[in-house]
Write an enzyme that holds these catalytic residues in place. Sequence first.
Site, short mmCIF file in Angstrom:
data_model
loop_
_atom_site.label_atom_id
_atom_site.label_comp_id
_atom_site.label_asym_id
_atom_site.label_seq_id
_atom_site.Cartn_x
_atom_site.Cartn_y
_atom_site.Cartn_z
N TYR A 5 -13.45 19.65 -14.48
CA TYR A 5 -14.94 18.47 -15.10
C TYR A 5 -15.07 18.54 -13.69
CZ TYR A 5 -15.32 13.71 -13.79
OH TYR A 5 -15.61 12.46 -13.54
N ASP A 10 -4.46 19.92 -13.86
CA ASP A 10 -5.21 19.65 -14.85
C ASP A 10 -4.97 19.03 -15.64
OD1 ASP A 10 -6.78 16.75 -15.45
OD2 ASP A 10 -8.50 17.31 -13.89
N ARG A 36 0.85 -1.20 0.10
CA ARG A 36 0.17 0.16 0.31
C ARG A 36 0.61 1.38 0.50
NH1 ARG A 36 -1.73 2.28 4.14
NH2 ARG A 36 -2.52 0.23 5.40
N LYS A 79 -7.91 8.71 -19.30
CA LYS A 79 -8.14 8.72 -20.82
C LYS A 79 -7.19 8.35 -21.45
CE LYS A 79 -11.22 10.57 -17.91
NZ LYS A 79 -12.63 10.20 -17.97
#
Length: 382
Positions: free
Chosen positions: A106, A179, A54, A204
């Site tokens: 977004y 972004d 993790r 994407k």
Amino acid sequence: MKSNRQPPQPATLAAQGLGWTDDATGAVVLPIQPATTFIRDPDNQYRRGRNYARADNPGYDQPQALLTALEGGAASLVLSSGMAAATTVFRALPAGAHVVAPLVMYHSLRRWIAAQAAEGHIAADFVDMSSLDALREAVVPGRTRLVWIETPANPLWSVTDIAGAAEIAHKAGALLAVDSTTASPVLTRPIEHGADIVMHSATKYLNGHSDVIAGTLTGARDDEFWQRLVAGRSSGGAILGNMETYLLMRGMRTLFLRVERACRSAQRVAEAMAGHSNVAEVLYPGLPSHPGHAVAARQMHGGFGGMLSIRVKGGEAAAIGAAARVEIWKRATSLGGVESLMEHRASIEGPGTPVPADLLRLSVGIEDPQDLIDDLDNALRG
Ligand SMILES: Cc1ncc(COP(=O)(O)O)c(C=O)c1O
């Protein structure tokens, strides 16, 4: 003899995954390592640098190193989604920090920021980020800790001047996070323009095949704030699975081919739609008529991206009607995959959206561009 060889270009680094091979077998593709835990040395040390998956995972090394090279940053993280990547940045801010974000961006992230602000975790202002004056007015020196931009931004493809935004943010003592999902590192390297953090929904373009949800962060510096993001991923637990990491790495090897093709085709689709009798407006930064064209031409290299929107004459019903008639374009949300997608954006964003009701968002894939244009033309003619 002195070598006159230049360092490999980004497209070479991506295609070869930095040229990494497996030491044990000579394999040109690195193996998937599913272990969740790692051996401690007899003297109680973890000398090989890993203890639990993790916190860190051998599979992350190659995509993170490749992304760091492509973005020209100091370090990168892969995370479980684009939203996980973005929210890790906001969660690393001190309680009550003031942030400035775009009015149109977004939508899920805009709503999340607004909800965080409503609950008092942060203070947020939303401004038109295509105007540096609006940003200048919104930042509060000494109080604003983060300026968040998205460029080109969903779904109007508004363009923000990254260098201008970085200067304003830094003067106010804030960080600039970008972004850069729709530009991808092929077209824009925000760190070169002064950004501190670059975020991608790797779902994407980076992955590119509509089969992995993932996110990434890249830091301009490996500093105290970056270490807060590293800790945020491991303690927040927003880690990417092994198989997804492998698929993301495979996708990144064809990033340049896919993005270059999508850009060329998007430019053709935009130009064809600009002359279409049933289209009221085409929003694409590659068209000189787009308000962000000049800034985009300065900070995007090799194309203006694979995303555009069209506003259909006749309003919402005409737009939804045209979407119903496409045969090659797929009616689906998301973007950046090899297949072209179309969506009536206001329907997915829901009530309160700033998106015009007549707008169809188009994600141009890598199909034959004439097929895409013909299919759109048929759908618009009804
Ligand atoms: C520009 C942009 N940023 C962030 C996200 C969120 O990414 P994810 O769906 O991987 O969480 C998306 C997803 O559509 C996006 O388009």
